[in-house]
Design an enzyme around this catalytic site. Structure first.
Site, PDB file in Angstrom:
ATOM      1  N   HIS A  11       0.841  -1.190   0.000  1.00  0.00           N
ATOM      2  CA  HIS A  11       0.000   0.000   0.000  1.00  0.00           C
ATOM      3  C   HIS A  11       0.882   1.248   0.000  1.00  0.00           C
ATOM      4  CE1 HIS A  11      -0.235   0.505   4.733  1.00  0.00           C
ATOM      5  NE2 HIS A  11       0.987   0.403   4.302  1.00  0.00           N
ATOM      6  N   CYS A  70       5.674   5.803   5.146  1.00  0.00           N
ATOM      7  CA  CYS A  70       4.506   5.067   4.639  1.00  0.00           C
ATOM      8  C   CYS A  70       3.876   5.765   3.440  1.00  0.00           C
ATOM      9  CB  CYS A  70       3.453   4.874   5.730  1.00  0.00           C
ATOM     10  SG  CYS A  70       3.657   3.322   6.607  1.00  0.00           S
ATOM     11  N   HIS A 101       4.939   0.177  -0.405  1.00  0.00           N
ATOM     12  CA  HIS A 101       5.750  -0.792   0.343  1.00  0.00           C
ATOM     13  C   HIS A 101       4.810  -1.875   0.831  1.00  0.00           C
ATOM     14  CE1 HIS A 101       4.021   1.975   3.233  1.00  0.00           C
ATOM     15  NE2 HIS A 101       3.960   0.914   4.048  1.00  0.00           N
ATOM     16  N   HIS A 153       3.576  -5.177   3.640  1.00  0.00           N
ATOM     17  CA  HIS A 153       3.549  -5.702   5.010  1.00  0.00           C
ATOM     18  C   HIS A 153       3.103  -7.158   4.975  1.00  0.00           C
ATOM     19  CE1 HIS A 153       3.925  -1.786   6.968  1.00  0.00           C
ATOM     20  NE2 HIS A 153       3.060  -1.309   6.088  1.00  0.00           N
ATOM     21  N   ASP A 156      -4.677 -10.752  -0.616  1.00  0.00           N
ATOM     22  CA  ASP A 156      -3.352 -11.364  -0.479  1.00  0.00           C
ATOM     23  C   ASP A 156      -2.525 -11.168  -1.761  1.00  0.00           C
ATOM     24  OD1 ASP A 156      -1.349 -12.823   0.869  1.00  0.00           O
ATOM     25  OD2 ASP A 156      -1.961 -14.672  -0.137  1.00  0.00           O
ATOM     26  N   HIS A 157      -1.314 -10.653  -1.584  1.00  0.00           N
ATOM     27  CA  HIS A 157      -0.419 -10.348  -2.696  1.00  0.00           C
ATOM     28  C   HIS A 157      -1.014  -9.335  -3.669  1.00  0.00           C
ATOM     29  CE1 HIS A 157       1.699 -13.701  -0.929  1.00  0.00           C
ATOM     30  NE2 HIS A 157       2.765 -13.384  -1.644  1.00  0.00           N
ATOM     31  N   GLU A 173       0.041  -4.874  11.777  1.00  0.00           N
ATOM     32  CA  GLU A 173       0.765  -4.467  10.578  1.00  0.00           C
ATOM     33  C   GLU A 173       2.258  -4.749  10.738  1.00  0.00           C
ATOM     34  OE1 GLU A 173      -0.057  -0.709   7.901  1.00  0.00           O
ATOM     35  OE2 GLU A 173       1.475  -0.234   9.375  1.00  0.00           O
TER      36      GLU A 173
HETATM   37 NI    NI Z   1       2.631   0.644   5.601  1.00  0.00          NI
END
Ligand code: NI
Length: 138
Positions: free
Chosen positions: A14, A33, A39, A41, A79-80, A126
């Site tokens: 995100h 962020c 990036h 998580h 997911d992914h 996170e």
């Molecule tokens: Ni983040």
């Protein structure tokens, strides 16, 4: 009242930024962020259901049913994926962990709740140090 919890894992990327603000203002609020290219998580999510123990099954809810609902309604979609661009129910939503928890709640609440059981909380971790818990109350 008994509480049951199932844990889920998903990986997603995100960029946390408010498009109505400048890059500089975004960096002040969201720090790294808000880096333009995003990036990722490895999220850990605990979904908790509260209810009565069924006298026949001994369960509040069959955990495999809970797994099925969360997997088809949320995990398969996120997911992914990129939470800014790839997920229909995240469209136009700033993908902070708080907003992710609220939108996830909306995807599964009606599918879980019955007369005997209610979705109780969604907790999303996170990072090892940062997590958010939502219980559906505004
Ligand atoms: Ni983040």
């Amino acid at each position: 009242m008994v509480y049951i919890t199932r844990r889920f894992n998903f990986s997603a990327s995100h960029r946390v930024y408010n498009p109505s603000l400048s890059d500089e203002e975004n960096f002040k609020i969201y720090g790294k962020c808000s880096n333009p290219n995003g990036h990722g998580h490895n999220y850990i999510m605990d979904v908790t259901v509260a209810g009565e123990v069924d006298s026949k099954t001994g369960f509040v809810m069959d955990l495999s049913e809970l797994k099925g609902i969360v997997t088809s309604s949320i995990i398969k979609k996120v997911d992914h994926r990129n939470l800014n661009t790839d997920v229909d129910f995240m469209n136009g939503v700033l993908p902070s962990t708080e907003n992710i928890a609220i939108k996830f709640w909306e995807q599964i609440e009606k599918k879980i709740n019955t007369d005997k059981r209610k979705l109780h909380s969604i907790k999303i971790q996170e990072t090892v140090n940062n997590s958010v818990e939502y219980n559906g109350k505004k």
